[in-house]
Design a protein around this motif. Structure first.
Motif, PDB file in Angstrom:
ATOM      1  N   LEU A  98       0.826  -1.212   0.000  1.00 28.27           N
ATOM      2  CA  LEU A  98       0.000   0.000   0.000  1.00 28.27           C
ATOM      3  C   LEU A  98       0.860   1.262   0.000  1.00 28.27           C
ATOM      4  O   LEU A  98       0.543   2.240  -0.687  1.00 28.27           O
ATOM      5  CB  LEU A  98      -0.924   0.010   1.222  1.00 28.27           C
ATOM      6  N   LEU A  99       1.955   1.239   0.750  1.00 29.93           N
ATOM      7  CA  LEU A  99       2.849   2.397   0.752  1.00 29.93           C
ATOM      8  C   LEU A  99       3.467   2.604  -0.621  1.00 29.93           C
ATOM      9  O   LEU A  99       3.645   3.738  -1.080  1.00 29.93           O
ATOM     10  CB  LEU A  99       3.964   2.207   1.793  1.00 29.93           C
ATOM     11  N   GLY A 100       3.806   1.494  -1.308  1.00 30.34           N
ATOM     12  CA  GLY A 100       4.338   1.595  -2.667  1.00 30.34           C
ATOM     13  C   GLY A 100       3.323   2.203  -3.608  1.00 30.34           C
ATOM     14  O   GLY A 100       3.650   3.046  -4.446  1.00 30.34           O
ATOM     15  N   GLN A 101       2.050   1.766  -3.458  1.00 32.09           N
ATOM     16  CA  GLN A 101       0.987   2.338  -4.289  1.00 32.09           C
ATOM     17  C   GLN A 101       0.816   3.821  -4.004  1.00 32.09           C
ATOM     18  O   GLN A 101       0.567   4.621  -4.911  1.00 32.09           O
ATOM     19  CB  GLN A 101      -0.320   1.594  -4.023  1.00 32.09           C
ATOM     20  N   LEU A 102       0.951   4.198  -2.743  1.00 33.37           N
ATOM     21  CA  LEU A 102       0.833   5.606  -2.365  1.00 33.37           C
ATOM     22  C   LEU A 102       1.927   6.440  -3.033  1.00 33.37           C
ATOM     23  O   LEU A 102       1.666   7.526  -3.558  1.00 33.37           O
ATOM     24  CB  LEU A 102       0.920   5.740  -0.851  1.00 33.37           C
ATOM     25  N   ASP A 103       3.167   5.924  -3.029  1.00 32.98           N
ATOM     26  CA  ASP A 103       4.269   6.645  -3.678  1.00 32.98           C
ATOM     27  C   ASP A 103       3.996   6.827  -5.167  1.00 32.98           C
ATOM     28  O   ASP A 103       4.259   7.886  -5.738  1.00 32.98           O
ATOM     29  CB  ASP A 103       5.588   5.888  -3.479  1.00 32.98           C
ATOM     30  N   ASN A 104       3.486   5.751  -5.810  1.00 29.53           N
ATOM     31  CA  ASN A 104       3.173   5.842  -7.244  1.00 29.53           C
ATOM     32  C   ASN A 104       2.105   6.887  -7.509  1.00 29.53           C
ATOM     33  O   ASN A 104       2.181   7.651  -8.478  1.00 29.53           O
ATOM     34  CB  ASN A 104       2.717   4.477  -7.778  1.00 29.53           C
ATOM     35  N   LEU A 105       1.097   6.922  -6.629  1.00 31.68           N
ATOM     36  CA  LEU A 105       0.027   7.903  -6.797  1.00 31.68           C
ATOM     37  C   LEU A 105       0.541   9.326  -6.598  1.00 31.68           C
ATOM     38  O   LEU A 105       0.132  10.245  -7.307  1.00 31.68           O
ATOM     39  CB  LEU A 105      -1.109   7.611  -5.803  1.00 31.68           C
ATOM     40  N   LYS A 106       1.446   9.499  -5.637  1.00 33.47           N
ATOM     41  CA  LYS A 106       2.040  10.823  -5.423  1.00 33.47           C
ATOM     42  C   LYS A 106       2.802  11.270  -6.666  1.00 33.47           C
ATOM     43  O   LYS A 106       2.697  12.421  -7.097  1.00 33.47           O
ATOM     44  CB  LYS A 106       2.990  10.789  -4.219  1.00 33.47           C
ATOM     45  N   ASN A 107       3.588  10.339  -7.241  1.00 35.80           N
ATOM     46  CA  ASN A 107       4.358  10.681  -8.444  1.00 35.80           C
ATOM     47  C   ASN A 107       3.437  11.027  -9.603  1.00 35.80           C
ATOM     48  O   ASN A 107       3.683  11.978 -10.350  1.00 35.80           O
ATOM     49  CB  ASN A 107       5.280   9.517  -8.831  1.00 35.80           C
ATOM     50  N   SER A 108       2.369  10.231  -9.763  1.00 36.63           N
ATOM     51  CA  SER A 108       1.421  10.490 -10.845  1.00 36.63           C
ATOM     52  C   SER A 108       0.761  11.856 -10.665  1.00 36.63           C
ATOM     53  O   SER A 108       0.570  12.598 -11.625  1.00 36.63           O
ATOM     54  CB  SER A 108       0.347   9.395 -10.891  1.00 36.63           C
ATOM     55  N   THR A 109       0.412  12.169  -9.412  1.00 39.83           N
ATOM     56  CA  THR A 109      -0.219  13.452  -9.127  1.00 39.83           C
ATOM     57  C   THR A 109       0.724  14.602  -9.438  1.00 39.83           C
ATOM     58  O   THR A 109       0.337  15.608 -10.038  1.00 39.83           O
ATOM     59  CB  THR A 109      -0.636  13.525  -7.643  1.00 39.83           C
ATOM     60  N   GLN A 110       1.999  14.461  -9.064  1.00 48.95           N
ATOM     61  CA  GLN A 110       2.971  15.517  -9.322  1.00 48.95           C
ATOM     62  C   GLN A 110       3.191  15.701 -10.813  1.00 48.95           C
ATOM     63  O   GLN A 110       3.275  16.829 -11.318  1.00 48.95           O
ATOM     64  CB  GLN A 110       4.305  15.183  -8.631  1.00 48.95           C
ATOM     65  N   ASN A 111       3.287  14.567 -11.557  1.00 47.51           N
ATOM     66  CA  ASN A 111       3.469  14.647 -13.011  1.00 47.51           C
ATOM     67  C   ASN A 111       2.284  15.343 -13.659  1.00 47.51           C
ATOM     68  O   ASN A 111       2.440  16.159 -14.570  1.00 47.51           O
ATOM     69  CB  ASN A 111       3.652  13.245 -13.606  1.00 47.51           C
ATOM     70  N   TYR A 112       1.086  14.990 -13.208  1.00 41.99           N
ATOM     71  CA  TYR A 112      -0.134  15.604 -13.749  1.00 41.99           C
ATOM     72  C   TYR A 112      -0.131  17.101 -13.477  1.00 41.99           C
ATOM     73  O   TYR A 112      -0.453  17.905 -14.350  1.00 41.99           O
ATOM     74  CB  TYR A 112      -1.350  14.935 -13.101  1.00 41.99           C
ATOM     75  N   SER A 113       0.256  17.479 -12.258  1.00 43.57           N
ATOM     76  CA  SER A 113       0.290  18.893 -11.883  1.00 43.57           C
ATOM     77  C   SER A 113       1.306  19.664 -12.719  1.00 43.57           C
ATOM     78  O   SER A 113       1.022  20.755 -13.223  1.00 43.57           O
ATOM     79  CB  SER A 113       0.625  19.023 -10.395  1.00 43.57           C
ATOM     80  N   ASN A 114       2.511  19.091 -12.897  1.00 44.67           N
ATOM     81  CA  ASN A 114       3.551  19.747 -13.687  1.00 44.67           C
ATOM     82  C   ASN A 114       3.119  19.913 -15.143  1.00 44.67           C
ATOM     83  O   ASN A 114       3.359  20.950 -15.764  1.00 44.67           O
ATOM     84  CB  ASN A 114       4.855  18.952 -13.619  1.00 44.67           C
ATOM     85  N   LEU A 115       2.496  18.860 -15.684  1.00 44.77           N
ATOM     86  CA  LEU A 115       2.036  18.906 -17.077  1.00 44.77           C
ATOM     87  C   LEU A 115       0.995  20.007 -17.266  1.00 44.77           C
ATOM     88  O   LEU A 115       1.042  20.771 -18.227  1.00 44.77           O
ATOM     89  CB  LEU A 115       1.445  17.541 -17.457  1.00 44.77           C
ATOM     90  N   THR A 116       0.063  20.107 -16.320  1.00 45.55           N
ATOM     91  CA  THR A 116      -0.970  21.139 -16.399  1.00 45.55           C
ATOM     92  C   THR A 116      -0.344  22.536 -16.357  1.00 45.55           C
ATOM     93  O   THR A 116      -0.724  23.422 -17.131  1.00 45.55           O
ATOM     94  CB  THR A 116      -1.958  20.987 -15.228  1.00 45.55           C
ATOM     95  N   LYS A 117       0.626  22.726 -15.472  1.00 47.10           N
ATOM     96  CA  LYS A 117       1.276  24.032 -15.355  1.00 47.10           C
ATOM     97  C   LYS A 117       2.040  24.394 -16.622  1.00 47.10           C
ATOM     98  O   LYS A 117       2.024  25.548 -17.070  1.00 47.10           O
ATOM     99  CB  LYS A 117       2.217  24.041 -14.145  1.00 47.10           C
TER     100      LYS A 117
END
Length: 375
Positions: free
Chosen positions: A223-242
């Protein structure tokens, strides 16, 4: 094999105005998805394949069910020679629509031995195996493990809508689920142990408890690994939008607003296409923004508004560091500091001008200012 570069030319822009006439209440996400789709086609035709890929990813995130956009992304990958990603994309289309002829044609062009029915059987077999494992886990770990699984599923759905908003909730939920599960198993073990008088039975219960605890601990790590992946995906999505927002500001020649957003981005987090786009935007915006802010600083300086002028000159340094007017920028910063009674900072700025630009007129002005300070 299909000439994917030629195939890209067969894709035509979507007439959004025509669609809005028949569907005036079209949601904003669908309208924006179509605009990004059309923009991706324009960028491909101007040889900006990397930007086209970014825009298509954004379009698909706004409208995940648009098989046309997903197919186009796959064709773009294939057109740039990345056949592995292209195949993954086409398989995603087929998973959404088994009768999508375009995706089937493309994937068979990449892999003539591709057998859709075989893949479907394989998927069904995987689903059956997953179901067996899920049932076994439910039997072993009880209702709390089942609730944890459902919780993860619900969180993933929420992340599709607003990933940044729910990431902390997910982290808290993971920890709570683990602690509750651990407490549940601990209580169960205590009850069984206290009710058992026989030493052998107690040892068996202890061993059983340790096995269940270890299993829960492994689940927790997953679950912690999945959380890290989700954090990375969220950051990538945020950077792409910006980056897309900055690109729009540059096109509108709003260089200062674009430079502010670029300065706020953490370039160390960017990789691949995103990093290339970031560097390109910096090259287009930063010096033009610095020139604009420098001019504003000069006007404030002439009006003897030294505090406001200093803020402008500091911003110039943030944007470009070293540029063609660095000697003037540093000198004016020194004078502003001097007028604001910060002699140490003023002296530091004047010495920097003399050291870095000794042959410039601003070096002479700086030396004159330092002589006045000393006298």
């Amino acid at each position: 094999m299909i000439d994917f570069k030629q195939e890209l030319k067969n894709y035509t822009p979507i007439d959004l105005d025509k669609l809005l006439k028949t569907n005036p209440n079209m949601p904003d996400n669908l309208k924006n998805s179509i605009l990004l789709y059309n923009k991706a086609l324009d960028n491909f035709r101007t040889k900006s394949e990397d930007i086209a890929i970014i825009e298509l990813k954004k379009a698909i995130s706004l409208n995940p069910d648009s098989c046309e956009s997903i197919n186009l992304l796959g064709v773009l990958y294939a057109g740039t020679g990345d056949y592995t990603k292209a195949r993954e994309i086409f398989e995603k289309v087929i998973s959404k629509d088994r009768n999508n002829l375009k995706a089937l044609e493309y994937i068979k062009a990449l892999d003539p031995n591709y057998n859709q029915s075989g893949n479907v059987k394989g998927n069904q077999k995987d689903k059956k195996e997953s179901k067996k494992v899920a049932c076994a886990n439910e039997k072993n770990t009880g209702e709390l493990s089942y609730a944890t699984t459902n919780y993860i599923s619900n969180i993933k759905q929420l992340l599709k809508k607003d990933p940044a908003k729910y990431i902390l909730g997910f982290a808290a939920g993971v920890l709570v689920a683990f602690l509750l599960s651990f407490g549940f198993k601990s209580e169960e073990a205590v009850v069984h142990t206290s009710s058992s008088i026989d030493n052998t039975s107690q040892a068996e219960n202890k061993e059983d408890f340790e096995q269940k605890y270890n299993k829960l601990n492994e689940e927790y790590k997953v679950l912690l690994g999945q959380l890290d992946n989700l954090k990375n995906s969220t950051q990538n999505y945020s950077n792409l939008t910006k980056l897309l927002e900055i690109d729009k500001l540059v096109l509108e020649q709003n260089y200062v607003a674009a430079a502010d957003m670029l300065a706020a981005l953490n370039a160390a987090e960017l990789k691949g296409i995103e990093k290339a786009k970031y560097d390109s935007l910096r090259g287009q915006a930063m010096e033009k923004a610095a020139k604009e802010i420098f001019t504003q600083g000069r006007e404030l300086y002439k009006k003897k508004q030294f505090k406001e002028a200093l803020e402008k000159f500091d911003k110039v340094v943030l944007y470009v560091g070293e540029w063609k007017n660095s000697n003037a920028t540093t000198y004016y910063r020194g004078v502003c500091y001097l007028e604001l009674n910060n002699r140490d900072k003023a002296l530091e700025a004047f010495k920097e001008v003399i050291s870095k630009y000794p042959s410039s007129s601003f070096a002479r002005y700086s030396q004159s200012r330092m002589n006045e300070m000393n006298s």
